[in-house]
Write a protein that holds these residues in place. Structure first.
Motif, PDB file in Angstrom:
ATOM      1  N   VAL A  78       0.895  -1.167   0.000  1.00 40.73           N
ATOM      2  CA  VAL A  78       0.000   0.000   0.000  1.00 40.73           C
ATOM      3  C   VAL A  78       0.930   1.212   0.000  1.00 40.73           C
ATOM      4  O   VAL A  78       1.708   1.392   0.934  1.00 40.73           O
ATOM      5  CB  VAL A  78      -0.921   0.038   1.236  1.00 40.73           C
ATOM      6  N   PHE A  79       0.874   2.013  -1.065  1.00 39.90           N
ATOM      7  CA  PHE A  79       1.808   3.120  -1.198  1.00 39.90           C
ATOM      8  C   PHE A  79       1.218   4.421  -0.662  1.00 39.90           C
ATOM      9  O   PHE A  79       0.026   4.518  -0.364  1.00 39.90           O
ATOM     10  CB  PHE A  79       2.238   3.290  -2.652  1.00 39.90           C
ATOM     11  N   GLN A  80       2.099   5.421  -0.617  1.00 36.65           N
ATOM     12  CA  GLN A  80       1.740   6.710  -0.024  1.00 36.65           C
ATOM     13  C   GLN A  80       0.615   7.413  -0.766  1.00 36.65           C
ATOM     14  O   GLN A  80      -0.302   7.946  -0.151  1.00 36.65           O
ATOM     15  CB  GLN A  80       2.991   7.608  -0.051  1.00 36.65           C
ATOM     16  N   ASP A  81       0.713   7.404  -2.092  1.00 37.03           N
ATOM     17  CA  ASP A  81      -0.147   8.295  -2.860  1.00 37.03           C
ATOM     18  C   ASP A  81      -1.260   7.524  -3.562  1.00 37.03           C
ATOM     19  O   ASP A  81      -1.043   6.949  -4.630  1.00 37.03           O
ATOM     20  CB  ASP A  81       0.719   9.033  -3.896  1.00 37.03           C
ATOM     21  N   PRO A  82      -2.473   7.514  -2.999  1.00 31.03           N
ATOM     22  CA  PRO A  82      -3.548   6.751  -3.636  1.00 31.03           C
ATOM     23  C   PRO A  82      -3.990   7.362  -4.957  1.00 31.03           C
ATOM     24  O   PRO A  82      -4.682   6.730  -5.734  1.00 31.03           O
ATOM     25  CB  PRO A  82      -4.674   6.787  -2.598  1.00 31.03           C
ATOM     26  N   TYR A  83      -3.582   8.623  -5.220  1.00 32.12           N
ATOM     27  CA  TYR A  83      -3.935   9.245  -6.493  1.00 32.12           C
ATOM     28  C   TYR A  83      -3.102   8.615  -7.605  1.00 32.12           C
ATOM     29  O   TYR A  83      -3.597   8.295  -8.670  1.00 32.12           O
ATOM     30  CB  TYR A  83      -3.673  10.757  -6.436  1.00 32.12           C
ATOM     31  N   ALA A  84      -1.797   8.427  -7.316  1.00 29.73           N
ATOM     32  CA  ALA A  84      -0.897   7.906  -8.342  1.00 29.73           C
ATOM     33  C   ALA A  84      -1.037   6.399  -8.509  1.00 29.73           C
ATOM     34  O   ALA A  84      -0.756   5.864  -9.574  1.00 29.73           O
ATOM     35  CB  ALA A  84       0.546   8.258  -7.975  1.00 29.73           C
ATOM     36  N   SER A  85      -1.450   5.685  -7.453  1.00 36.33           N
ATOM     37  CA  SER A  85      -1.397   4.226  -7.525  1.00 36.33           C
ATOM     38  C   SER A  85      -2.677   3.592  -8.081  1.00 36.33           C
ATOM     39  O   SER A  85      -2.734   2.388  -8.259  1.00 36.33           O
ATOM     40  CB  SER A  85      -1.057   3.630  -6.158  1.00 36.33           C
ATOM     41  N   LEU A  86      -3.715   4.410  -8.356  1.00 34.88           N
ATOM     42  CA  LEU A  86      -4.949   3.851  -8.923  1.00 34.88           C
ATOM     43  C   LEU A  86      -5.098   4.309 -10.376  1.00 34.88           C
ATOM     44  O   LEU A  86      -4.953   5.494 -10.669  1.00 34.88           O
ATOM     45  CB  LEU A  86      -6.181   4.313  -8.125  1.00 34.88           C
ATOM     46  N   ASN A  87      -5.399   3.377 -11.263  1.00 38.13           N
ATOM     47  CA  ASN A  87      -5.589   3.702 -12.673  1.00 38.13           C
ATOM     48  C   ASN A  87      -6.866   4.534 -12.843  1.00 38.13           C
ATOM     49  O   ASN A  87      -7.964   4.058 -12.564  1.00 38.13           O
ATOM     50  CB  ASN A  87      -5.701   2.396 -13.475  1.00 38.13           C
ATOM     51  N   PRO A  88      -6.737   5.803 -13.314  1.00 38.13           N
ATOM     52  CA  PRO A  88      -7.920   6.679 -13.374  1.00 38.13           C
ATOM     53  C   PRO A  88      -8.965   6.205 -14.378  1.00 38.13           C
ATOM     54  O   PRO A  88     -10.118   6.626 -14.317  1.00 38.13           O
ATOM     55  CB  PRO A  88      -7.332   8.031 -13.800  1.00 38.13           C
ATOM     56  N   ARG A  89      -8.573   5.331 -15.311  1.00 40.57           N
ATOM     57  CA  ARG A  89      -9.522   4.903 -16.349  1.00 40.57           C
ATOM     58  C   ARG A  89     -10.277   3.631 -15.968  1.00 40.57           C
ATOM     59  O   ARG A  89     -11.128   3.160 -16.706  1.00 40.57           O
ATOM     60  CB  ARG A  89      -8.783   4.695 -17.674  1.00 40.57           C
ATOM     61  N   LYS A  90      -9.959   3.058 -14.810  1.00 41.25           N
ATOM     62  CA  LYS A  90     -10.638   1.817 -14.390  1.00 41.25           C
ATOM     63  C   LYS A  90     -11.642   2.136 -13.288  1.00 41.25           C
ATOM     64  O   LYS A  90     -11.410   3.018 -12.447  1.00 41.25           O
ATOM     65  CB  LYS A  90      -9.615   0.818 -13.839  1.00 41.25           C
ATOM     66  N   SER A  91     -12.723   1.365 -13.269  1.00 44.33           N
ATOM     67  CA  SER A  91     -13.711   1.544 -12.203  1.00 44.33           C
ATOM     68  C   SER A  91     -13.149   0.972 -10.901  1.00 44.33           C
ATOM     69  O   SER A  91     -12.213   0.146 -10.905  1.00 44.33           O
ATOM     70  CB  SER A  91     -15.010   0.837 -12.558  1.00 44.33           C
ATOM     71  N   ILE A  92     -13.744   1.408  -9.790  1.00 39.37           N
ATOM     72  CA  ILE A  92     -13.289   0.930  -8.476  1.00 39.37           C
ATOM     73  C   ILE A  92     -13.353  -0.600  -8.415  1.00 39.37           C
ATOM     74  O   ILE A  92     -12.415  -1.259  -7.956  1.00 39.37           O
ATOM     75  CB  ILE A  92     -14.194   1.541  -7.368  1.00 39.37           C
ATOM     76  N   GLY A  93     -14.453  -1.158  -8.919  1.00 42.57           N
ATOM     77  CA  GLY A  93     -14.611  -2.619  -8.894  1.00 42.57           C
ATOM     78  C   GLY A  93     -13.488  -3.316  -9.638  1.00 42.57           C
ATOM     79  O   GLY A  93     -12.902  -4.278  -9.132  1.00 42.57           O
ATOM     80  N   SER A  94     -13.155  -2.815 -10.838  1.00 41.13           N
ATOM     81  CA  SER A  94     -12.125  -3.541 -11.591  1.00 41.13           C
ATOM     82  C   SER A  94     -10.730  -3.295 -11.019  1.00 41.13           C
ATOM     83  O   SER A  94      -9.857  -4.155 -11.137  1.00 41.13           O
ATOM     84  CB  SER A  94     -12.190  -3.229 -13.088  1.00 41.13           C
ATOM     85  N   ILE A  95     -10.520  -2.143 -10.367  1.00 40.73           N
ATOM     86  CA  ILE A  95      -9.207  -1.917  -9.713  1.00 40.73           C
ATOM     87  C   ILE A  95      -9.017  -2.921  -8.577  1.00 40.73           C
ATOM     88  O   ILE A  95      -7.974  -3.574  -8.463  1.00 40.73           O
ATOM     89  CB  ILE A  95      -9.113  -0.475  -9.159  1.00 40.73           C
TER      90      ILE A  95
END
Ligand SMILES: Nc1ncnc2c1ncn2[C@@H]1O[C@H](COP(=O)(O)OP(=O)(O)OP(=O)(O)O)[C@@H](O)[C@H]1O
Ligand code: SF4
Ligand SMILES: [Mg+2]
Length: 338
Positions: free
Chosen positions: A106-123
């Protein structure tokens, strides 16, 4: 800030779940067209063992090598020398998928570590796909259960990261890390990019998950209040090396290394990326391309001895860990350095 106090499970004495054996990592740094390249030894001969049930905190100033070490422990970065073992097996021979099933970040920056083009479910479902679980109806049920466990409403399943708050995004990152039931999580500054108001909620969540799921954590944090409440053991890193390791209670009661004592005397900062400040230390953090000889801390140490400038201090076993400092090496301490 309020934290639920951590129960402190004792090290079981069994095989280390995660182990670094004399691990180093050198980066080649370009100095400009005519000046060639220099070697930056970001991690230098670190040995570390994390046993099942522990929360080992790794602390030290910005740039001392914590994230580089964490990336090697996760199998994301090969060590230049030395070996990392997960569950007794060398990480270099383990398939990525097996490492991911045992240990998750689990990294510091949840903005950078989540793919903005994927839905929460698929992430959150991504690790299920990586592990070869193919039925998406099963994913959905598992993902929704995990969302509930980390405090996310199920109806966020089809939303995108940009629609979530920082705290919610970090809950998504935690759900993704836990969806495949790893044994261990490496949390690298998990709350320092978040608003102060949500930091303690995320820390309490990590505490609850650890208790409920029997997790082991390596926790990198610049906030010593967090470390004191969550960790069972503390390792202090200075310029690529571990200089002290101890159980949390004895570390906070009586730190042995002068650098540890300086950290505990520092004013804490909530600012991410700054590491642990050590304002009262006279000299600045040294240039990692030119580390001081002998004890790397000697230019900033108020207790330095003559031999500290030339002789690397050995690691000396203590009652519950070790310390690498000439004050504890069992030799005479003739004259203080001038
Ligand atoms: N990919 C890289 N290439 C070159 N140098 C690097 C690389 N990654 C890290 N470094 C250098 O290695 C040293 C250790 O960096 P690292 O990010 O591991 O420190 P850290 O303890 O995690 O710091 P912080 O508390 O700011 O996150 C630093 O001098 C950094 O500039
Ligand atoms: S080895 Fe010497 S310089 Fe280093 S911390 Fe100990 S006393 Fe200070
Ligand atoms: Mg870091």
């Amino acid at each position: 800030m309020r934290f639920a106090p951590a129960p402190s499970p004792q090290a079981t004495g069994e095989l280390a779940l995660l182990e670094a054996r004399d691990v180093s990592r050198v980066f080649r740094i370009g100095l400009g067209l005519l000046r060639g390249k220099r070697a930056l030894r970001a991690v230098d001969g670190v040995s570390l063992a994390v046993r099942s049930g522990e929360v080992l905190a790794l602390v030290g100033e910005s740039g001392c090598g914590k994230t580089t070490l964490a990336r090697m422990l996760l199998g994301l970065l090969p060590p230049s020398t030395g070996e990392v073992r997960i569950d007794g097996r060398p990480v270099g021979v383990l398939p990525r998928r097996e490492i991911a099933a045992l240990i998750q970040p689990v990294f510091q920056d949840p903005y950078a570590s989540l793919n903005p083009r994927k839905s929460i479910g698929s992430i959150i479902a991504l690790p299920l796909r990586v592990q070869g679980m193919s039925r998406s109806d099963t994913w959905r049920r598992k993902v929704e259960e995990m969302m509930e466990r980390v405090g996310l409403a199920r109806d966020l399943y089809d939303n995108y990261p940009s629609q979530l708050s920082g705290g919610q995004r970090q809950r998504v990152a935690i759900a993704r890390a836990l969806i495949n039931h790893p044994r261990m999580v490496i949390c690298d500054e998990p709350t320092s990019a978040l608003d102060v108001s949500v930091q303690s909620q995320i820390l309490n969540l990590l505490q609850d998950l650890r208790r409920d799921l029997g997790l082991t954590y390596l926790l990198i944090s610049h906030n010593l209040a967090v470390v004191e409440h969550m960790a069972t053991r503390v390792a202090v890193m200075y310029l690529g090396r571990i200089v002290e390791e101890a159980e949390t209670e004895s570390f906070f009661r009586a730190p042995l290394h002068p650098y540890s004592a300086a950290l505990l005397g520092s004013v804490l900062t909530p600012e991410p990326g700054l590491g642990v400040p050590a304002a009262e230390l006279g000299a600045a953090f040294p240039d990692p391309l030119n580390p001081p000889a002998g004890c790397r801390f000697h230019p900033r140490c108020g207790r330095a001895l003559v031999r500290c400038t030339t002789v690397v201090p050995p690691s000396v076993a203590t009652a519950d860990g070790f310390v690498a400092c000439h004050l504890h090496d069992g030799q005479e301490h003739p004259a203080q350095q001038g």
